[in-house]
Design a protein around this motif. Structure first.
Motif, PDB file in Angstrom:
ATOM      1  N   UNK A 222      51.452 117.239  17.111  1.00  0.00           N
ATOM      2  CA  UNK A 222      53.001 117.198  17.802  1.00  0.00           C
ATOM      3  C   UNK A 222      54.279 116.351  17.803  1.00  0.00           C
ATOM      4  N   UNK A 223      54.471 115.463  17.219  1.00  0.00           N
ATOM      5  CA  UNK A 223      55.231 114.249  15.802  1.00  0.00           C
ATOM      6  C   UNK A 223      55.405 115.197  14.772  1.00  0.00           C
ATOM      7  N   UNK A 224      54.048 115.773  14.036  1.00  0.00           N
ATOM      8  CA  UNK A 224      54.820 116.640  12.908  1.00  0.00           C
ATOM      9  C   UNK A 224      55.660 118.061  13.033  1.00  0.00           C
ATOM     10  N   UNK A 225      54.672 118.850  14.737  1.00  0.00           N
ATOM     11  CA  UNK A 225      56.185 119.999  15.182  1.00  0.00           C
ATOM     12  C   UNK A 225      56.973 118.950  14.793  1.00  0.00           C
ATOM     13  N   UNK A 226      58.113 118.471  15.805  1.00  0.00           N
ATOM     14  CA  UNK A 226      59.357 117.564  15.926  1.00  0.00           C
ATOM     15  C   UNK A 226      59.915 117.277  15.031  1.00  0.00           C
ATOM     16  N   UNK A 227      58.766 117.360  14.086  1.00  0.00           N
ATOM     17  CA  UNK A 227      59.532 116.399  12.663  1.00  0.00           C
ATOM     18  C   UNK A 227      59.869 117.936  11.720  1.00  0.00           C
ATOM     19  N   UNK A 228      59.161 118.604  11.971  1.00  0.00           N
ATOM     20  CA  UNK A 228      59.596 120.533  11.386  1.00  0.00           C
ATOM     21  C   UNK A 228      60.054 121.184  12.405  1.00  0.00           C
ATOM     22  N   UNK A 229      60.758 120.711  12.984  1.00  0.00           N
ATOM     23  CA  UNK A 229      61.703 121.376  14.082  1.00  0.00           C
ATOM     24  C   UNK A 229      60.908 122.317  15.000  1.00  0.00           C
ATOM     25  N   UNK A 230      60.054 122.323  15.456  1.00  0.00           N
ATOM     26  CA  UNK A 230      59.021 122.814  16.672  1.00  0.00           C
ATOM     27  C   UNK A 230      58.828 122.375  17.864  1.00  0.00           C
ATOM     28  N   UNK A 231      58.147 123.209  18.844  1.00  0.00           N
ATOM     29  CA  UNK A 231      58.909 122.801  20.059  1.00  0.00           C
ATOM     30  C   UNK A 231      57.843 123.500  20.526  1.00  0.00           C
ATOM     31  N   UNK A 232      56.972 122.526  21.444  1.00  0.00           N
ATOM     32  CA  UNK A 232      55.494 122.936  21.833  1.00  0.00           C
ATOM     33  C   UNK A 232      56.102 123.541  23.718  1.00  0.00           C
ATOM     34  N   UNK A 233      55.228 124.499  24.315  1.00  0.00           N
ATOM     35  CA  UNK A 233      56.104 124.508  25.494  1.00  0.00           C
ATOM     36  C   UNK A 233      55.449 123.662  26.664  1.00  0.00           C
ATOM     37  N   UNK A 234      56.698 122.572  27.011  1.00  0.00           N
ATOM     38  CA  UNK A 234      55.445 122.122  28.013  1.00  0.00           C
ATOM     39  C   UNK A 234      54.931 122.432  29.207  1.00  0.00           C
ATOM     40  N   UNK A 235      53.437 122.748  29.366  1.00  0.00           N
ATOM     41  CA  UNK A 235      52.630 122.764  29.960  1.00  0.00           C
ATOM     42  C   UNK A 235      51.838 122.215  31.351  1.00  0.00           C
ATOM     43  N   UNK A 236      52.787 121.352  31.816  1.00  0.00           N
ATOM     44  CA  UNK A 236      52.968 120.850  33.115  1.00  0.00           C
ATOM     45  C   UNK A 236      52.225 121.809  34.235  1.00  0.00           C
ATOM     46  N   UNK A 237      50.853 121.629  34.927  1.00  0.00           N
ATOM     47  CA  UNK A 237      50.141 122.294  36.022  1.00  0.00           C
ATOM     48  C   UNK A 237      49.888 123.242  35.310  1.00  0.00           C
ATOM     49  N   UNK A 238      49.608 124.132  33.676  1.00  0.00           N
ATOM     50  CA  UNK A 238      48.309 124.310  33.456  1.00  0.00           C
ATOM     51  C   UNK A 238      47.211 124.084  33.176  1.00  0.00           C
ATOM     52  N   UNK A 239      46.412 124.790  33.549  1.00  0.00           N
ATOM     53  CA  UNK A 239      44.506 124.712  33.906  1.00  0.00           C
ATOM     54  C   UNK A 239      44.339 123.923  35.417  1.00  0.00           C
ATOM     55  N   UNK A 240      45.437 124.161  36.172  1.00  0.00           N
ATOM     56  CA  UNK A 240      45.105 123.576  37.553  1.00  0.00           C
ATOM     57  C   UNK A 240      44.365 125.099  38.026  1.00  0.00           C
TER      58      UNK A 240
END
Length: 895
Positions: free
Chosen positions: A308-326
């Motif tokens: 995730x730090x690599x993604x942030x450094x390269x300008x990529x974003x992962x969608x928030x996953x709050x509640x996923x998998x419940x």
């Protein structure tokens, strides 16, 4: 057709005739109850029913057993029917001596006295009055909970709650061979054969058909609709550089498609420069994508902080996953129940769970690297739209060739010697074709030949016409002007189309397709990290469920093709319901009851002192065991009653089969041994009609559906462990043992209750009637228990000596009609047609129909006695009883 009929708690059958005091011990009685209840102890809401087989002479000697049965802890109440077989012993006067332990209070105890089961005084074919072949069907009939309750209710108002039976019984059941074939077929259909999982069966469930928690994990999400690239970030800048360069190539391509691009070289050079810049920008974006995917390897896997730090450094974003998998456990449960409920085999369901596990599991970016090979530097030139082979430098189109022919014809209408001016139009077309061929690398001259040839043919025809017609000069001038305009239009439009086709093959479209492909790979790499932990847990859970289902399918299939005798004496279950499979026995008895699991008895028959805090795990339910008792979680002291109980019945996992008591636990109980058919070829008693069917067309599918409902029930406790992330090998092993026990219980139910709906049958299923499943006539059941059933055909099961004790008033005899609930509408219709009462006992079992008469005994024929502790068999019939048992126990007696 009939819907599911709920089955009551089972009737526990105890045989005291040759028990030798075995059930005087609390642990022995508890063990037998557990066996017949499938390893389940009673809860506070359970109504415990006991059918005890005894002899009139053995009543007094089995006093302690009766006391323990009637004080059995755990249920809301204890109900007892004692089936006495044989004559009463001669003790001066002929009476039935009944210990007051068996007195009836609130209708909870009754005696049914069958002096001679063949009603022939023991003389018919040498059959004994207590012939086991005659006792078995009578006992099985009384073990049907519905009839048990009805008999006990009718015994209560009779003299001393004692009656002699008169029976006319129709027993409909499957032929043993047909039952064996149907069971094997049901197991195979339920499990699914090995070929079903050998290959080609990996059909996936469409995402839109998955339960919502699973569908969300399969489809994934984006970061609030903004995509996977952070605006202004490194990845977004590299992507924008590519798109800007592609916009430049599109503008340059439009300039090249004009007539100036055909005449001069500037537009071509500008376009080539833009394409080179676009390819260079594409190379930069490819390097960025390759770098992202190459670094995303173990241990920095999906969802890790480093990734995730690599993604942030390269300008990529992962969608928030709050509640996923419940609700993963609930989603997997609903999916399994839907697939199984749709008729899919267990093995097929396991395959779909395996496929689901592969779809949901997050994929490391390194596994996506091979997808970049299609967009390598050497592959980009081969991308873009393809419409056949190399294109023409001038597109002939559909109208351009005739236009050039007409242009040449108009340009040739000159009188001699001006006819040579007809060559102006062909020269224009051919010159333009040569320039086009030189500008577009790789283009062919097919269009030039077609257009130029058309212009030349038109010029020849026009010149010939001018030589013959000698048109005026002004006609030739107008014709050549029109011809040049028409030819120039054809050349310009053909050049424009050729340029766009050529540019799409080698420039704009190729780079655009490569850019889109690289961005899709990058988007998937980012999406694989969305809710990676939840998806990984869900994938593990789905894989674990697939393993459980596959193990269940293997077990069922092995039973279908392995054992040669599924219902014979080698694996007899008997009416006790004990599983013949040692593993199943151990699974049923291996878990100790929690302290306090079984509450106090609420039976109002007795007023003995009873500690409601007594539990099966550490104390004797009848009284305190000798010696100190272990506390919660402490091992039992060696040699204590609790230790003996644990050893004998494999209390706890991993018990040693060679330990003391292991052989006794594996050996069949006397009740189970007595319940096994002793002589299948013995003639039935005169009051029994047997009707064996070969099975109906829906039998196999119905039994398979019953197994499906049962396995859904067994998995109910498993989904909670999935939700908590505990779907490990221990949970799988536990469910596997439960499934093996379930199959053993289902087989025992089929042997004992034939095709009647088992307790686990789903209420939403519509099951065919029992006669339809058996392949037998429904009319015979209606005749056996309908208004035409004649009580005179019932056979009194009494001996000659017993007859003198019966009440001779026929009006005092109570008659019970009974039949399977499946035929209730037909019998009620027959009752209405004949004006009958329509009262009958509707049985959850589908095997029996007929009449049962309860003939009361005359006054004074039964005498309640006190049982004292002076010696075995000593009775005291004088004076009032000191207590419920007719005497106080000695101080050394365990209670």
């Amino acid at each position: 057709m009939t819907t599911y009929q709920p089955v009551s708690e089972p009737v526990i059958s105890i045989d005291l005739r040759d028990s030798d005091g075995r059930y005087d011990s609390g642990p022995e009685l508890r063990a037998e109850v557990l066996r017949q209840r499938g390893g389940r102890g009673p809860s506070r809401s359970d109504r415990l029913r006991f059918l005890v087989v005894d002899t009139p002479a053995g009543l007094a000697g089995n006093r302690r057993a009766y006391e323990r049965i009637r004080r059995f802890p755990g249920g809301s109440s204890v109900h007892l029917v004692c089936l006495l077989v044989g004559d009463a012993p001669e003790q001066g006067e002929r009476v039935l001596l009944k210990p007051d332990t068996l007195r009836s209070a609130a209708g909870t105890c009754g005696l049914l006295w069958a002096g001679d089961l063949h009603a022939a005084h023991g003389l018919l074919d040498g059959a004994a009055p207590d012939d086991p072949s005659a006792l078995a069907p009578l006992r099985d009939l009384l073990r049907v909970p519905d009839l048990f309750d009805a008999v006990l209710e009718q015994l209560t108002p009779l003299n001393e709650s004692v009656a002699a039976p008169a029976v006319r019984l129709l027993e409909q059941q499957l032929d043993p061979q047909a039952r064996d074939r149907a069971w094997r077929g049901a197991l195979t259909q339920f499990a699914g054969g090995p070929a079903e999982g050998a290959g080609g069966g990996w059909a996936e469930v469409p995402a839109e058909q998955l339960p919502k928690p699973l569908a969300d994990l399969v489809l994934g999400q984006t970061a609030g609709g903004r995509g996977h690239r952070v605006p202004g970030g490194e990845a977004d800048r590299a992507y924008r550089d590519c798109t800007d360069a592609l916009d430049g190539t599109a503008t340059a391509l439009l300039d090249l498609a004009r007539i100036t691009g055909l005449v001069g070289t500037g537009a071509l050079l500008a376009f080539e420069a833009e394409v080179t810049g676009a390819r260079r920008a594409l190379d930069g974006y490819r390097e960025l994508v390759t770098g992202v995917l190459s670094v995303d390897t173990s241990p920095t896997g999906p969802g890790s902080a480093a990734t995730l730090e690599l993604f942030r450094h390269r300008g990529l974003q992962v969608a928030p996953s709050e509640g996923a998998g419940e609700g993963i456990g609930d989603g997997l449960r609903r999916l399994a129940e839907r697939l199984l409920g749709d008729g899919l085999s267990v093995r097929g369901t396991a395959q779909r769970f395996t496929a689901l596990s592969g779809r949901i599991a997050p994929v490391p970016g390194s596994t996506l690297l091979p997808a970049l090979a299609r967009y390598g530097k050497d592959k980009v030139a081969g991308l873009g739209p393809r419409r056949g082979g190399p294109r023409a430098a001038l597109e002939p189109g559909g109208w351009r060739a005739p236009a050039c022919l007409a242009a040449g014809l108009l340009g040739g209408l000159w009188a001699w010697p001006l006819t040579l001016l007809a060559l102006l139009v062909p020269a224009l077309v051919l010159g333009s074709a040569v320039l086009a061929r030189r500008r577009l690398a790789g283009a062919t001259g097919d269009g030039a030949r077609l257009l130029g040839g058309g212009a030349l043919v038109g010029a020849v025809l026009g010149g010939a016409g001018g030589a013959v017609l000698h048109p005026p000069l002004w006609v030739g001038a107008i014709g050549v002007l029109l011809g040049l305009v028409l030819a120039l239009t054809a050349v310009v439009t053909g050049w424009r189309d050729a340029v766009h086709a050529w540019g799409g093959r080698s420039g704009t479209a190729a780079v655009q397709e490569a850019l889109d492909g690289l961005d899709q790979v990058l988007a998937r790499a980012v999406r694989e990290h969305w809710a990676a932990r939840a998806r990984s847990d869900c994938a593990d859970a789905a894989g674990a469920v697939a393993g459980v289902l596959r193990a269940a399918a293997d077990e069922a299939y092995q039973q279908a093709v392995g054992a040669e005798d599924l219902f014979g004496t080698a694996e007899a279950f008997g009416t006790a319901g004990a599983a013949a499979d040692p593993d199943a026995d151990e699974a049923w008895l291996s878990q100790p009851s929690a302290p306090g699991e079984f509450g106090e008895s609420t039976s109002d028959d007795f007023d003995y002192d009873y500690d409601p805090d007594e539990s099966w795990a550490g104390t004797d339910p009848i009284g305190p065991a000798s010696g100190p008792q272990p506390g919660p979680g402490q091992p039992a002291a060696p040699g204590s009653p609790v230790d003996d109980w644990a050893q004998q019945f494999a209390w706890g996992n991993g018990s040693d089969p060679s330990a003391p008591g292991a052989a006794a636990a594996a050996a069949p109980t006397p009740a189970a041994a007595a319940a096994a058919p002793t002589d299948p070829d013995a003639p039935p008693p005169p009051w029994l009609d047997r009707d064996s069917g070969l099975g109906g067309p829906a039998l196999v599918s119905t039994l398979a559906g019953d197994l499906t409902d049962a396995v859904i029930t067994e998995l109910a406790s498993y989904w909670g462990t999935v939700e908590r992330g505990e779907s490990a090998a221990a949970a799988q092993q536990r469910v596997g043992a439960q499934v093996r026990a379930m199959l053993a219980r289902a087989r025992a139910h089929l042997r004992e209750n034939d095709v009647a709906a088992p307790p686990s049958a789903g209420p939403q299923r519509v099951r065919p009637g029992t006669s339809e499943l058996q392949g037998l006539s429904l009319q015979r059941l209606v005749q056996a228990a309908g208004p035409d059933a004649d009580p005179a055909t019932a056979v009194p099961l009494v001996s000659a000596e017993q007859e003198v004790l019966l009440n001779r008033d026929p009006e005092m005899t109570v008659w019970l009609r009974f039949a399977p609930a499946a035929v209730q509408p037909q019998i009620e219709q027959a009752d209405r047609a004949t004006g009958g009462t329509g009262t009958a006992v509707w049985l959850s079992s589908g095997r029996y129909a007929g009449l049962l008469g309860l003939v009361p005994l005359r006054g004074g024929a039964v005498r309640s006695v006190r049982t004292l502790e002076r010696g075995p068999g000593d009775l005291d019939t004088d004076g009032p009883a000191d207590g419920p048992s007719g005497g106080r126990p000695d101080e050394g007696d365990e209670w």
